[in-house]
Scaffold this motif. Structure first.
Motif, PDB file in Angstrom:
ATOM      1  N   LEU A 164      52.876  48.333  46.340  1.00 45.50           N
ATOM      2  CA  LEU A 164      52.488  48.376  47.755  1.00 45.50           C
ATOM      3  C   LEU A 164      52.408  46.955  48.293  1.00 45.50           C
ATOM      4  N   GLN A 165      53.175  46.674  49.339  1.00 51.86           N
ATOM      5  CA  GLN A 165      53.138  45.354  49.948  1.00 51.86           C
ATOM      6  C   GLN A 165      52.061  45.307  51.019  1.00 51.86           C
ATOM      7  N   LEU A 166      51.305  44.199  51.032  1.00 47.78           N
ATOM      8  CA  LEU A 166      50.235  44.000  51.996  1.00 47.78           C
ATOM      9  C   LEU A 166      50.572  42.758  52.812  1.00 47.78           C
ATOM     10  N   PRO A 167      51.193  42.913  53.957  1.00 43.51           N
ATOM     11  CA  PRO A 167      51.680  41.765  54.737  1.00 43.51           C
ATOM     12  C   PRO A 167      50.555  40.801  55.121  1.00 43.51           C
ATOM     13  N   ASP A 168      50.876  39.521  55.126  1.00 40.95           N
ATOM     14  CA  ASP A 168      49.993  38.444  55.588  1.00 40.95           C
ATOM     15  C   ASP A 168      48.799  38.191  54.667  1.00 40.95           C
ATOM     16  N   LEU A 169      48.728  38.874  53.539  1.00 40.91           N
ATOM     17  CA  LEU A 169      47.627  38.655  52.602  1.00 40.91           C
ATOM     18  C   LEU A 169      48.005  37.549  51.624  1.00 40.91           C
ATOM     19  N   ARG A 170      47.012  36.674  51.308  1.00 35.62           N
ATOM     20  CA  ARG A 170      47.265  35.598  50.359  1.00 35.62           C
ATOM     21  C   ARG A 170      46.079  35.461  49.429  1.00 35.62           C
ATOM     22  N   ASN A 171      46.361  34.984  48.231  1.00 29.89           N
ATOM     23  CA  ASN A 171      45.310  34.747  47.236  1.00 29.89           C
ATOM     24  C   ASN A 171      44.469  36.010  47.008  1.00 29.89           C
ATOM     25  N   GLY A 172      45.145  37.138  46.934  1.00 28.02           N
ATOM     26  CA  GLY A 172      44.438  38.404  46.804  1.00 28.02           C
ATOM     27  C   GLY A 172      43.814  38.610  45.437  1.00 28.02           C
ATOM     28  N   GLU A 173      42.672  39.300  45.418  1.00 27.53           N
ATOM     29  CA  GLU A 173      42.013  39.755  44.201  1.00 27.53           C
ATOM     30  C   GLU A 173      41.490  41.158  44.460  1.00 27.53           C
ATOM     31  N   ILE A 174      41.135  41.864  43.385  1.00 28.34           N
ATOM     32  CA  ILE A 174      40.794  43.267  43.555  1.00 28.34           C
ATOM     33  C   ILE A 174      39.506  43.630  42.834  1.00 28.34           C
ATOM     34  N   LEU A 175      38.876  44.680  43.351  1.00 24.09           N
ATOM     35  CA  LEU A 175      37.787  45.402  42.703  1.00 24.09           C
ATOM     36  C   LEU A 175      38.173  46.874  42.675  1.00 24.09           C
ATOM     37  N   ILE A 176      37.619  47.621  41.717  1.00 22.64           N
ATOM     38  CA  ILE A 176      37.918  49.047  41.597  1.00 22.64           C
ATOM     39  C   ILE A 176      36.622  49.839  41.623  1.00 22.64           C
TER      40      ILE A 176
END
Length: 622
Positions: A164-176
């Motif tokens: 899944l592409q998330l436009p304009d997002l940078r330096n992303g990190e995730i939580l679940i």
């Protein structure tokens, strides 16, 4: 697919100790007949002590920001626009205290911290932290650049399920959290500049077809985020506003330019000082607490939500917090006064790490109790000294423990201080001084009843401090060895491993190293073994502990080591521990600037997933 942009309506509140229905600051009723604080309705507020106050209205809140801003602006912008020169020298001497009844005293242990079940090496057990990769059962989720990818890791090889592409997002990190993946990152504009923060909630109940269910863009910077159970808390920072300052030139002198810049500050609106969504502040004026002491100007805002519900609530403190620390049931903001104007509030992360003795000498602490979605303001206080980073703070058995670096109000040494919440005030109850004379703190690790503090200038003094009685912390012993540990990890059995840098007798670093320590005898901590990596190498865990993985069943540590500018070559160091010694095997895994993205993610079945810039695979542990 509809993306709804959420604007938080700040309806939760923070209360005095013993009550609470959310996160905020409140003025309560004067009701002497009440034997215990009533549970207030949303929108009513209680302040626990005089360290914070509320503005009576929005105009007064804005005036507070403007008045403080006028004190910082100059003819060259915030703080003068000059270059701050840092002096890292400190001086003094250290001593050791011994417990007279040590024969009968309980032996401190090193077993409190463990890996999180999502695969991330975290500071506190049970408190998850964002990362670029997470596991949930037999599914693995990885974000790279602005692409979120899901994998099935149940079989012999990882199988990609979706992307899944998330436009304009940078330096992303995730939580679940459950079936939701929460992506947190910078919002980018043209020419690669960062224009704010973005939080995206994605439904992954069908990993092959992810669905964005919420997306919110904030005019702020994400400083920290944590997951407690199913509750996400995100700390946002707004430093000083970016204004179109004038500068002296041949036509306008400093006096004229200063008045023009002061006028720009007077013309600011609350939208310049508070985080906004779609141009509107996300915090109500009566949810912004004003510190009554001198702290760095800015705004720290906490956004709280459950990913399955995604109805965030917000509150703010009108200061830039140098450090935010989360335990399982406490949250602390640490804010320092800043003599550097712009430098102090916008580059506080560098000052926090690069400037021993920086700041105005004291650190203000704001304490909150965590319970479900409630975040309750309970106490605040001040301590002389500088908190280097979040690893310098810890909460256990009702006591806050803090490792402090030197400032202009302290001696030229480091200290460990213990504090308790007493009548809504953080009160000092114990301390150990004269740690690391003429040196700076490099790493700290806390356990239930033990603190290990590493300082460095020419050698690495490792200090063992007994915290069995928080009111009488005792320096039991120290170990002086070449180099220093930037990250410490407990191994159980009163042993731990330190990842850091080797150095010669003059303090010149030579390359990365891993050291095995035994702290069974606190008077005489021992270095059992050391592994030295190639010259000019760097240990990733020193900057990012998420590049360290401990496999307790195998007694194996995995850590990322790189060599060359920007980590041009990256290895996984496989450290097998046996009989007080470490054997080392280097496995080359990555090149270039993607070395920082390498992760070793343990699965419940004992296998380890290797994540590199090029892909996801299983790592051979044999």
């Amino acid at each position: 697919m509809k993306i709804r942009t959420a604007i938080a309506s700040a309806t939760t509140v923070a209360l005095a100790a013993g009550a609470g229905i959310g996160f905020g600051f409140a003025l309560g009723r004067d009701d002497e007949q009440q034997t215990s604080p009533p549970r207030p309705e949303p929108g009513t507020f209680v302040l626990a002590n005089a360290s914070l106050k509320l503005a009576p209205d929005c105009d007064s809140l804005l005036a507070s920001y403007v008045d403080r801003g006028l004190d910082l602006v100059s003819a060259y912008g915030w703080g003068g626009g000059g270059v701050v020169m840092f002096d890292s020298e400190m001086s003094n001497s250290a001593g050791a205290a011994e417990r007279s009844d040590s024969a009968s005293a309980p032996v401190p242990t090193t077993v409190r911290s463990t890996n999180n079940e999502t695969g991330t090496n975290v500071q506190e057990a049970g408190v998850d932290e964002p990362d670029v990769v997470k596991v949930a059962g037999d599914k693995l989720f990885r974000i790279q650049d602005n692409v979120l990818t899901a994998y099935d890791v149940a079989g012999d090889e990882p199988q990609q399920l979706s992307s899944l592409q998330l436009p304009d997002l940078r330096n992303g990190e995730i939580l679940i959290s459950g079936d939701r993946v929460v992506v947190l990152g910078d919002l980018g504009g043209q020419y690669d500049e960062v224009t704010g923060a973005r939080i995206v909630a994605i439904d992954m109940s069908q990993p092959g077809t992810p669905q964005v269910v919420e997306q919110t863009d904030y005019t702020a910077t994400i400083r920290a985020a944590r997951l407690h159970g199913d509750v996400v808390r995100v700390v946002l920072d707004n430093g000083l506003p970016m204004l179109d300052f004038r500068y002296p030139d041949g036509g306008d002198g400093e006096r004229t330019t200063l008045e023009q810049n002061r006028e720009l500050v007077r013309d600011t609106t609350l939208g310049d000082w508070l985080p906004t969504v779609d141009g509107e502040p996300i915090v109500d004026c009566d949810d912004v607490a004003l510190p009554t002491m001198d702290t760095a100007l800015g705004t720290t805002t906490v956004v709280t939500f459950e990913p399955a519900v995604v109805e965030p609530t917000t509150t703010a403190v009108a200061t830039t917090a140098t450090t935010s620390y989360f335990s399982a049931d406490r949250f602390y903001l640490a804010a320092s006064g800043s003599p550097f104007g712009w430098w102090g509030s916008r580059l506080i992360d560098c000052i926090d790490r690069c400037l021993p003795g920086g700041g105005n000498g004291s650190t203000e602490l704001f304490a909150f109790a965590l319970d479900g979605t409630d975040t309750t303001y309970v106490a605040s206080g001040s301590v002389e000294g500088q908190i280097r980073d979040r690893w310098s703070m810890d909460y256990a058995d009702g006591a806050l423990r803090v490792a402090l670096g030197a400032t202009n109000e302290t001696g030229n040494f480091n200290s460990v201080v213990t504090m308790r919440e007493t009548d809504a005030t953080l009160t000092e109850i114990g301390r150990v001084d004269k740690l690391g004379v003429n040196e700076e703190i490099k790493s700290v690790r806390w356990f239930d009843d033990l603190a290990i503090v590493v300082t460095f200038r020419q050698t690495d003094p490792l200090y063992a401090i007994d915290l069995t009685d928080p009111e009488t912390p005792l320096l039991m012993g120290e170990l002086k060895i070449p180099g220093y540990s930037e990250y410490l990890h407990p191994l159980g059995g009163r042993r731990m491993i330190g990842i850091g840098q080797d150095a010669d007798g003059s303090g010149m670093v030579r390359g990365a190293q891993a050291a095995l320590f035994d702290v069974t005898d606190l008077r005489n901590p021992e270095q059992l073994d050391v592994v030295k990596y190639p010259k000019n190498s760097m240990a990733g865990a020193g900057l990012d502990p998420r590049q360290f993985t401990w496999l307790p069943d195998r007694r194996t540590a995995l850590t990322v080591v790189s060599q060359g500018w920007q980590g041009r070559t990256g290895w996984v160091s496989v450290l097998d521990l046996s009989g007080g010694q470490m054997s080392n095997r280097l496995v080359e895994v990555e090149y270039g600037d993607e070395v920082a993205e390498v992760r070793l993610v343990p699965l419940a079945d004992g296998r380890v997933v290797l994540v590199t810039g090029d892909g996801v695979s299983f790592f051979d542990l044999s």
